[in-house]
Write a protein that holds these residues in place. Structure first.
Motif, PDB file in Angstrom:
ATOM      1  N   ASP A 177      27.490 -59.759 -15.170  1.00  0.00           N
ATOM      2  CA  ASP A 177      27.887 -61.136 -14.885  1.00  0.00           C
ATOM      3  C   ASP A 177      29.408 -61.271 -14.843  1.00  0.00           C
ATOM      4  OD1 ASP A 177      25.215 -61.651 -14.998  1.00  0.00           O
ATOM      5  OD2 ASP A 177      25.258 -62.645 -16.953  1.00  0.00           O
ATOM      6  N   ILE A 178      29.882 -62.231 -14.042  1.00  0.00           N
ATOM      7  CA  ILE A 178      31.304 -62.558 -13.998  1.00  0.00           C
ATOM      8  C   ILE A 178      31.472 -63.922 -14.658  1.00  0.00           C
ATOM      9  CG2 ILE A 178      33.331 -62.879 -12.535  1.00  0.00           C
ATOM     10  CD1 ILE A 178      31.866 -61.319 -10.338  1.00  0.00           C
ATOM     11  N   ASP A 179      32.247 -63.961 -15.727  1.00  0.00           N
ATOM     12  CA  ASP A 179      32.422 -65.192 -16.507  1.00  0.00           C
ATOM     13  C   ASP A 179      33.496 -66.057 -15.862  1.00  0.00           C
ATOM     14  OD1 ASP A 179      32.286 -67.087 -18.510  1.00  0.00           O
ATOM     15  OD2 ASP A 179      33.642 -66.001 -19.847  1.00  0.00           O
ATOM     16  N   LEU A 180      33.085 -67.132 -15.178  1.00  0.00           N
ATOM     17  CA  LEU A 180      34.016 -67.972 -14.432  1.00  0.00           C
ATOM     18  C   LEU A 180      34.101 -69.373 -15.015  1.00  0.00           C
ATOM     19  CD1 LEU A 180      32.829 -67.059 -10.811  1.00  0.00           C
ATOM     20  CD2 LEU A 180      34.752 -66.068 -12.065  1.00  0.00           C
ATOM     21  N   THR A 181      35.293 -69.942 -14.998  1.00  0.00           N
ATOM     22  CA  THR A 181      35.452 -71.354 -15.336  1.00  0.00           C
ATOM     23  C   THR A 181      34.887 -72.176 -14.171  1.00  0.00           C
ATOM     24  OG1 THR A 181      37.604 -71.625 -14.274  1.00  0.00           O
ATOM     25  CG2 THR A 181      37.602 -70.823 -16.555  1.00  0.00           C
ATOM     26  N   PRO A 182      34.632 -73.467 -14.358  1.00  0.00           N
ATOM     27  CA  PRO A 182      34.140 -74.285 -13.245  1.00  0.00           C
ATOM     28  C   PRO A 182      35.043 -74.230 -12.022  1.00  0.00           C
ATOM     29  CG  PRO A 182      33.875 -75.469 -15.301  1.00  0.00           C
ATOM     30  CD  PRO A 182      34.648 -74.227 -15.621  1.00  0.00           C
ATOM     31  N   ARG A 183      36.366 -74.242 -12.219  1.00  0.00           N
ATOM     32  CA  ARG A 183      37.277 -74.208 -11.084  1.00  0.00           C
ATOM     33  C   ARG A 183      37.241 -72.855 -10.388  1.00  0.00           C
ATOM     34  NH1 ARG A 183      37.794 -78.493  -9.304  1.00  0.00           N
ATOM     35  NH2 ARG A 183      38.607 -79.384 -11.220  1.00  0.00           N
ATOM     36  N   GLU A 184      37.175 -71.779 -11.163  1.00  0.00           N
ATOM     37  CA  GLU A 184      37.087 -70.446 -10.573  1.00  0.00           C
ATOM     38  C   GLU A 184      35.780 -70.284  -9.799  1.00  0.00           C
ATOM     39  OE1 GLU A 184      39.689 -68.378 -14.181  1.00  0.00           O
ATOM     40  OE2 GLU A 184      37.496 -68.224 -14.150  1.00  0.00           O
ATOM     41  N   PHE A 185      34.717 -70.881 -10.309  1.00  0.00           N
ATOM     42  CA  PHE A 185      33.425 -70.826  -9.616  1.00  0.00           C
ATOM     43  C   PHE A 185      33.524 -71.519  -8.260  1.00  0.00           C
ATOM     44  CE2 PHE A 185      29.247 -72.206  -8.368  1.00  0.00           C
ATOM     45  CZ  PHE A 185      28.420 -71.145  -8.707  1.00  0.00           C
ATOM     46  N   GLU A 186      34.127 -72.707  -8.226  1.00  0.00           N
ATOM     47  CA  GLU A 186      34.270 -73.442  -6.969  1.00  0.00           C
ATOM     48  C   GLU A 186      35.133 -72.652  -5.981  1.00  0.00           C
ATOM     49  OE1 GLU A 186      32.672 -76.098  -6.226  1.00  0.00           O
ATOM     50  OE2 GLU A 186      31.849 -76.538  -8.204  1.00  0.00           O
ATOM     51  N   LEU A 187      36.165 -72.007  -6.490  1.00  0.00           N
ATOM     52  CA  LEU A 187      37.055 -71.218  -5.648  1.00  0.00           C
ATOM     53  C   LEU A 187      36.308 -70.025  -5.049  1.00  0.00           C
ATOM     54  CD1 LEU A 187      40.018 -70.905  -4.712  1.00  0.00           C
ATOM     55  CD2 LEU A 187      40.435 -69.559  -6.774  1.00  0.00           C
ATOM     56  N   MET A 188      35.550 -69.333  -5.877  1.00  0.00           N
ATOM     57  CA  MET A 188      34.804 -68.176  -5.404  1.00  0.00           C
ATOM     58  C   MET A 188      33.703 -68.593  -4.434  1.00  0.00           C
ATOM     59  SD  MET A 188      33.584 -64.954  -7.646  1.00  0.00           S
ATOM     60  CE  MET A 188      32.784 -63.514  -6.948  1.00  0.00           C
ATOM     61  N   ALA A 189      33.083 -69.736  -4.701  1.00  0.00           N
ATOM     62  CA  ALA A 189      32.039 -70.232  -3.798  1.00  0.00           C
ATOM     63  C   ALA A 189      32.614 -70.496  -2.414  1.00  0.00           C
ATOM     64  CB  ALA A 189      31.414 -71.498  -4.365  1.00  0.00           C
ATOM     65  N   CYS A 190      33.791 -71.095  -2.362  1.00  0.00           N
ATOM     66  CA  CYS A 190      34.436 -71.383  -1.084  1.00  0.00           C
ATOM     67  C   CYS A 190      34.736 -70.092  -0.332  1.00  0.00           C
ATOM     68  CB  CYS A 190      35.712 -72.182  -1.312  1.00  0.00           C
ATOM     69  SG  CYS A 190      36.554 -72.685   0.201  1.00  0.00           S
ATOM     70  N   LEU A 191      35.228 -69.094  -1.040  1.00  0.00           N
ATOM     71  CA  LEU A 191      35.546 -67.811  -0.415  1.00  0.00           C
ATOM     72  C   LEU A 191      34.278 -67.093   0.062  1.00  0.00           C
ATOM     73  CD1 LEU A 191      38.257 -66.543  -2.915  1.00  0.00           C
ATOM     74  CD2 LEU A 191      38.640 -67.071  -0.490  1.00  0.00           C
ATOM     75  N   MET A 192      33.239 -67.083  -0.784  1.00  0.00           N
ATOM     76  CA  MET A 192      32.022 -66.352  -0.438  1.00  0.00           C
ATOM     77  C   MET A 192      31.237 -67.036   0.678  1.00  0.00           C
ATOM     78  SD  MET A 192      30.711 -64.860  -4.134  1.00  0.00           S
ATOM     79  CE  MET A 192      29.254 -64.099  -3.377  1.00  0.00           C
ATOM     80  N   LYS A 193      31.295 -68.345   0.757  1.00  0.00           N
ATOM     81  CA  LYS A 193      30.627 -69.050   1.860  1.00  0.00           C
ATOM     82  C   LYS A 193      31.267 -68.701   3.200  1.00  0.00           C
ATOM     83  CE  LYS A 193      28.986 -73.103  -0.701  1.00  0.00           C
ATOM     84  NZ  LYS A 193      29.187 -74.546  -0.961  1.00  0.00           N
ATOM     85  N   ASN A 194      32.544 -68.299   3.123  1.00  0.00           N
ATOM     86  CA  ASN A 194      33.276 -67.929   4.337  1.00  0.00           C
ATOM     87  C   ASN A 194      33.583 -66.435   4.348  1.00  0.00           C
ATOM     88  OD1 ASN A 194      34.048 -70.674   5.678  1.00  0.00           O
ATOM     89  ND2 ASN A 194      34.455 -70.964   3.495  1.00  0.00           N
ATOM     90  N   ALA A 195      32.729 -65.638   3.700  1.00  0.00           N
ATOM     91  CA  ALA A 195      32.966 -64.198   3.580  1.00  0.00           C
ATOM     92  C   ALA A 195      33.248 -63.583   4.942  1.00  0.00           C
ATOM     93  CB  ALA A 195      31.762 -63.522   2.934  1.00  0.00           C
ATOM     94  N   GLY A 196      34.314 -62.754   4.982  1.00  0.00           N
ATOM     95  CA  GLY A 196      34.708 -62.116   6.229  1.00  0.00           C
ATOM     96  C   GLY A 196      35.696 -62.934   7.034  1.00  0.00           C
TER      97      GLY A 196
END
Length: 231
Positions: free
Chosen positions: A155-174
């Motif tokens: 697991d990757i332990d993310l804060t709520p803000r880090e989670f939102e940031l990663m979600a934005c990046l992964m939704k646009n992967a590539g």
């Protein structure tokens, strides 16, 4: 069976504020604790498992920014800053050192409770979005319903803000995502023109990815444009 109330630590040296905030939170069904300085707050955070921290910035001794930095080494629970200072720079600094939201004094009960509930929903994985789903890229799965990031290495332990940031990046992967887009989608603060806070959070996100056993290079810097999550 009733759910266990969320525990919230309120840190402010103004008795009128702590009384007001503590009463408002308790009335809404939360379980607040109140202290008036950073040292006691750290001790309380060591002894108790809090779901949210409400921090004044102008504290005696250790200020709210330093307190947030130290809390971030111990917990990923969201941090809501309270302050009479309401400049863009104050907000940017709060975001850069790990805060999740910023509420300027004076504020009303409804706005306070709305911010608290929104942060708790994000951190506890109860954000009610009709398009919530799991996103997978490069072996990592981000579950927007459970608010977890998992993969073969753990697991990757993310804060709520880090989670939102990663979600934005992964939704646009590539694809390349600009700093302005990340600021808008992960923070929802379009009026903030400062983008260095994105760079700070990207560095923190890479550190978390590496600590969990993954390649921090999954988040690539595209100079002059922004960032891209590898497929």
């Amino acid at each position: 069976m009733n759910e266990t109330p969320s525990r919230i630590l309120v840190v402010d040296d103004e008795p009128s504020i702590t009384e007001f905030v503590g009463y408002a939170l308790k009335k809404e069904g939360f379980q607040p604790d109140v202290v008036d300085n950073g040292e006691d707050a750290l001790a309380m955070a060591q002894e108790n498992d809090y779901d949210l921290f409400v921090l004044d910035i102008m504290l005696p001794g250790m200020d709210g920014y330093e307190l947030c930095r130290r809390l971030r080494t111990k917990t990923s629970a969201p941090v809501l800053f309270l302050s009479a200072r309401d400049t863009e720079l104050d907000k940017v600094v709060g975001l850069e050192i790990g805060g999740d939201d910023y509420l300027a004094k004076p504020f009303g009960v409804r706005e306070l409770i709305a911010r608290v509930r929104a942060l708790l929903r994000r951190s506890q994985g109860n954000e009610l979005t009709p398009n919530s789903h799991a996103i997978t890229a490069s072996g990592i799965t981000l579950d927007e319903d459970a608010h977890t990031a998992t993969g073969p290495a753990g697991d990757i332990d993310l804060t709520p803000r880090e989670f939102e940031l990663m979600a934005c990046l992964m939704k646009n992967a590539g694809k390349v995502v600009s700093r302005e887009e990340l600021l808008r989608d992960a923070w929802g603060w379009e009026y903030l023109t400062e983008t260095k806070t994105v760079d700070t959070h990207i560095k923190r996100l890479r550190d978390k990815i590496e600590q969990a056993g993954y390649d921090p290079g999954l988040v690539e810097t595209v100079r002059g444009y922004g960032y891209r999550f590898k497929l």
